[in-house]
Design a protein around this motif. Structure first.
Motif, PDB file in Angstrom:
ATOM      1  N   THR A 159      51.404  91.205 117.768  1.00  9.46           N
ATOM      2  CA  THR A 159      50.943  89.992 117.691  1.00  9.46           C
ATOM      3  C   THR A 159      51.860  88.970 117.226  1.00  9.46           C
ATOM      4  O   THR A 159      52.047  87.838 117.781  1.00  9.46           O
ATOM      5  CB  THR A 159      49.728  90.036 116.493  1.00  9.46           C
ATOM      6  OG1 THR A 159      48.717  90.723 117.107  1.00  9.46           O
ATOM      7  CG2 THR A 159      49.176  88.525 116.136  1.00  9.46           C
ATOM      8  N   ASN A 168      42.358  90.920 120.015  1.00  9.51           N
ATOM      9  CA  ASN A 168      42.934  92.068 119.424  1.00  9.51           C
ATOM     10  C   ASN A 168      41.760  93.167 119.294  1.00  9.51           C
ATOM     11  O   ASN A 168      40.577  93.103 118.858  1.00  9.51           O
ATOM     12  CB  ASN A 168      43.259  91.648 117.892  1.00  9.51           C
ATOM     13  CG  ASN A 168      43.581  93.119 117.071  1.00  9.51           C
ATOM     14  OD1 ASN A 168      44.239  93.983 117.718  1.00  9.51           O
ATOM     15  ND2 ASN A 168      43.036  93.158 115.780  1.00  9.51           N
ATOM     16  N   SER A 205      42.762  96.360 118.460  1.00 14.10           N
ATOM     17  CA  SER A 205      43.467  97.434 117.537  1.00 14.10           C
ATOM     18  C   SER A 205      42.468  97.208 116.207  1.00 14.10           C
ATOM     19  O   SER A 205      42.044  96.096 115.931  1.00 14.10           O
ATOM     20  CB  SER A 205      44.623  96.872 117.126  1.00 14.10           C
ATOM     21  OG  SER A 205      44.813  95.884 116.359  1.00 14.10           O
ATOM     22  N   ARG A 221      42.691  96.906 113.233  1.00 10.64           N
ATOM     23  CA  ARG A 221      43.611  96.423 112.276  1.00 10.64           C
ATOM     24  C   ARG A 221      43.427  94.880 111.935  1.00 10.64           C
ATOM     25  O   ARG A 221      43.359  94.052 113.015  1.00 10.64           O
ATOM     26  CB  ARG A 221      45.084  96.492 112.446  1.00 10.64           C
ATOM     27  CG  ARG A 221      46.299  95.778 111.515  1.00 10.64           C
ATOM     28  CD  ARG A 221      47.449  96.275 111.282  1.00 10.64           C
ATOM     29  NE  ARG A 221      48.190  95.657 110.398  1.00 10.64           N
ATOM     30  CZ  ARG A 221      49.294  96.187 109.908  1.00 10.64           C
ATOM     31  NH1 ARG A 221      50.055  97.306 110.733  1.00 10.64           N
ATOM     32  NH2 ARG A 221      50.259  95.451 109.204  1.00 10.64           N
ATOM     33  N   VAL A 222      43.412  94.357 110.739  1.00 12.42           N
ATOM     34  CA  VAL A 222      43.145  92.954 110.355  1.00 12.42           C
ATOM     35  C   VAL A 222      44.446  92.264 110.570  1.00 12.42           C
ATOM     36  O   VAL A 222      45.557  92.649 110.225  1.00 12.42           O
ATOM     37  CB  VAL A 222      42.531  92.616 108.923  1.00 12.42           C
ATOM     38  CG1 VAL A 222      42.722  91.154 108.707  1.00 12.42           C
ATOM     39  CG2 VAL A 222      41.075  93.342 109.027  1.00 12.42           C
ATOM     40  N   LEU A 246      42.301  83.612 117.023  1.00 13.37           N
ATOM     41  CA  LEU A 246      42.189  85.160 117.142  1.00 13.37           C
ATOM     42  C   LEU A 246      40.909  85.651 117.149  1.00 13.37           C
ATOM     43  O   LEU A 246      39.965  85.114 116.416  1.00 13.37           O
ATOM     44  CB  LEU A 246      42.656  85.736 115.882  1.00 13.37           C
ATOM     45  CG  LEU A 246      42.858  87.067 115.545  1.00 13.37           C
ATOM     46  CD1 LEU A 246      43.486  87.894 116.489  1.00 13.37           C
ATOM     47  CD2 LEU A 246      43.183  87.509 114.298  1.00 13.37           C
ATOM     48  N   ARG A 247      40.715  86.456 117.989  1.00 15.13           N
ATOM     49  CA  ARG A 247      39.445  87.222 118.200  1.00 15.13           C
ATOM     50  C   ARG A 247      39.302  88.680 118.120  1.00 15.13           C
ATOM     51  O   ARG A 247      40.348  89.277 118.799  1.00 15.13           O
ATOM     52  CB  ARG A 247      38.611  86.745 119.379  1.00 15.13           C
ATOM     53  CG  ARG A 247      37.203  87.489 119.757  1.00 15.13           C
ATOM     54  CD  ARG A 247      36.232  86.691 118.905  1.00 15.13           C
ATOM     55  NE  ARG A 247      34.900  87.485 119.205  1.00 15.13           N
ATOM     56  CZ  ARG A 247      33.934  87.413 118.348  1.00 15.13           C
ATOM     57  NH1 ARG A 247      34.000  86.816 117.414  1.00 15.13           N
ATOM     58  NH2 ARG A 247      32.762  88.125 118.726  1.00 15.13           N
ATOM     59  N   ASN A 248      38.853  89.494 117.136  1.00 16.00           N
ATOM     60  CA  ASN A 248      38.991  90.947 117.129  1.00 16.00           C
ATOM     61  C   ASN A 248      37.791  91.545 117.861  1.00 16.00           C
ATOM     62  O   ASN A 248      36.754  91.127 117.705  1.00 16.00           O
ATOM     63  CB  ASN A 248      38.931  91.130 115.688  1.00 16.00           C
ATOM     64  CG  ASN A 248      40.122  90.573 114.933  1.00 16.00           C
ATOM     65  OD1 ASN A 248      41.321  91.027 115.271  1.00 16.00           O
ATOM     66  ND2 ASN A 248      39.969  89.595 114.020  1.00 16.00           N
ATOM     67  N   ASP A 295      36.593  95.277 117.514  1.00 10.15           N
ATOM     68  CA  ASP A 295      36.619  96.625 117.122  1.00 10.15           C
ATOM     69  C   ASP A 295      35.248  97.247 117.290  1.00 10.15           C
ATOM     70  O   ASP A 295      34.242  97.043 116.831  1.00 10.15           O
ATOM     71  CB  ASP A 295      36.724  96.551 115.441  1.00 10.15           C
ATOM     72  CG  ASP A 295      37.123  97.897 114.848  1.00 10.15           C
ATOM     73  OD1 ASP A 295      36.680  98.851 115.355  1.00 10.15           O
ATOM     74  OD2 ASP A 295      37.714  97.950 113.781  1.00 10.15           O
TER      75      ASP A 295
END
Length: 209
Positions: free
Chosen positions: A162, A175, A177, A179-180, A189-191, A193
Motif C-alpha cells: 500500500t 484492500n 488483505s 489487515r487494517v 481506502l476500501r477494505n 474482508d
C-alpha cells in the motif's frame, strides 16, 4: 483516509440501483417508480428517494423515472461514465480470481497490469496480462495512468504494498488483505474482508438459535 459527505451506504445502494436499472433496460422497460425500484432491490421507497435526493431531483411526480435517463445519471454520479485503469498487486489464488473476473471490465474497470514478488509467477500470464515484478510499480502507475490499486497480497505484506502504491501516486486503494491499513488523508481506502461478511452471517444465524 479521505472521508466524503455522502454516506458510504448510500453510494453502495446507488450501485445496486444502477445494476437493477440496467436489467430493466435489457428487459425493455421504459419507466419505473421509486416503489418498484425499492421492491426490486429490497429497500423502502423512502430510502430510494432519500438516496437520490443527495444528487438532485429526478423523475416526475405521479409518473416515475425514465429508466434510461436515471441509469445515465447514476452511472455519471458513480464515475462509471468513463473507464478506470487498475493495478493489481498479488497474483496468488485470490489475485488470479480477481484478474480473470470479467465483471470488472463490464463496469468500466480495466485491470491493465499485474505485479507480484514471486519469481515463479513473474513472466506467466493471467488472461491477456503478463505478471511482472513489483519493482516496476512506479513505472506501471505512470505508464497506464493508474487511478486505483488493488491489494491482494498476504497480510504481512499489505501495508508495504500500500505504501508503494501511494508513493507511486495511486489515490484509491481496494484492500483484500485481512489487515487494517494506514493511508494518508488524501487517499480513498476500501477494505474487502470476506471473513467479516461470514461473521455477520454467523451473527445472524446465532440470533435465531
Amino acid at each position: 483516509m479521505k472521508v466524503y459527505k455522502i454516506p458510504e451506504a448510500t453510494v453502495m445502494r446507488l450501485s445496486v440501483y444502477s445494476r437493477y436499472l440496467h436489467q430493466l433496460l435489457e428487459d425493455g422497460i421504459d419507466t419505473i417508480s421509486s416503489g418498484e425500484i425499492a421492491r426490486g432491490v429490497g429497500v423502502s421507497s423512502a430510502q430510494v428517494r432519500k438516496d437520490l435526493a443527495y444528487f438532485g431531483e429526478f423523475g416526475t411526480r405521479g409518473v416515475g423515472y425514465k429508466v434510461e435517463e436515471l441509469y445515465g445519471h447514476l452511472m455519471k454520479i458513480l464515475g462509471l461514465d468513463h473507464r478506470w485503469n487498475i493495478i493489481l498487486v498479488g497474483a496468488g489464488k485470490l489475485g488470479s480470481a480477481l484478474a480473470l473476473y470479467r465483471g470488472f471490465a463490464d463496469r468500466g474497470f480495466n485491470i491493465c497490469t499485474i505485479l507480484d514478488v514471486d519469481k515463479d509467477r513473474i513472466g506467466s500470464r493471467l488472461g491477456d496480462i503478463e505478471i511482472e515484478s513489483i519493482e516496476l510499480i512506479k513505472e506501471k502507475v505512470r505508464k497506464y495512468k493508474i487511478s486505483i490499486g488493488v491489494v491482494a497480497v498476504p497480510a504481512p505484506a499489505a501495508q508495504d504494498v500500500t505504501d508503494q502504491l501511494i508513493s507511486a501516486g495511486v489515490k484509491a486503494i481496494l484492500n483484500f488483505s485481512p489487515r487494517v491499513l494506514q493511508v494518508p488523508n488524501d487517499v480513498v481506502l476500501r477494505n474487502v474482508d470476506l471473513s467479516v461478511h461470514l461473521e455477520v452471517l454467523s451473527f445472524n444465524l446465532a440470533l435465531d438459535k
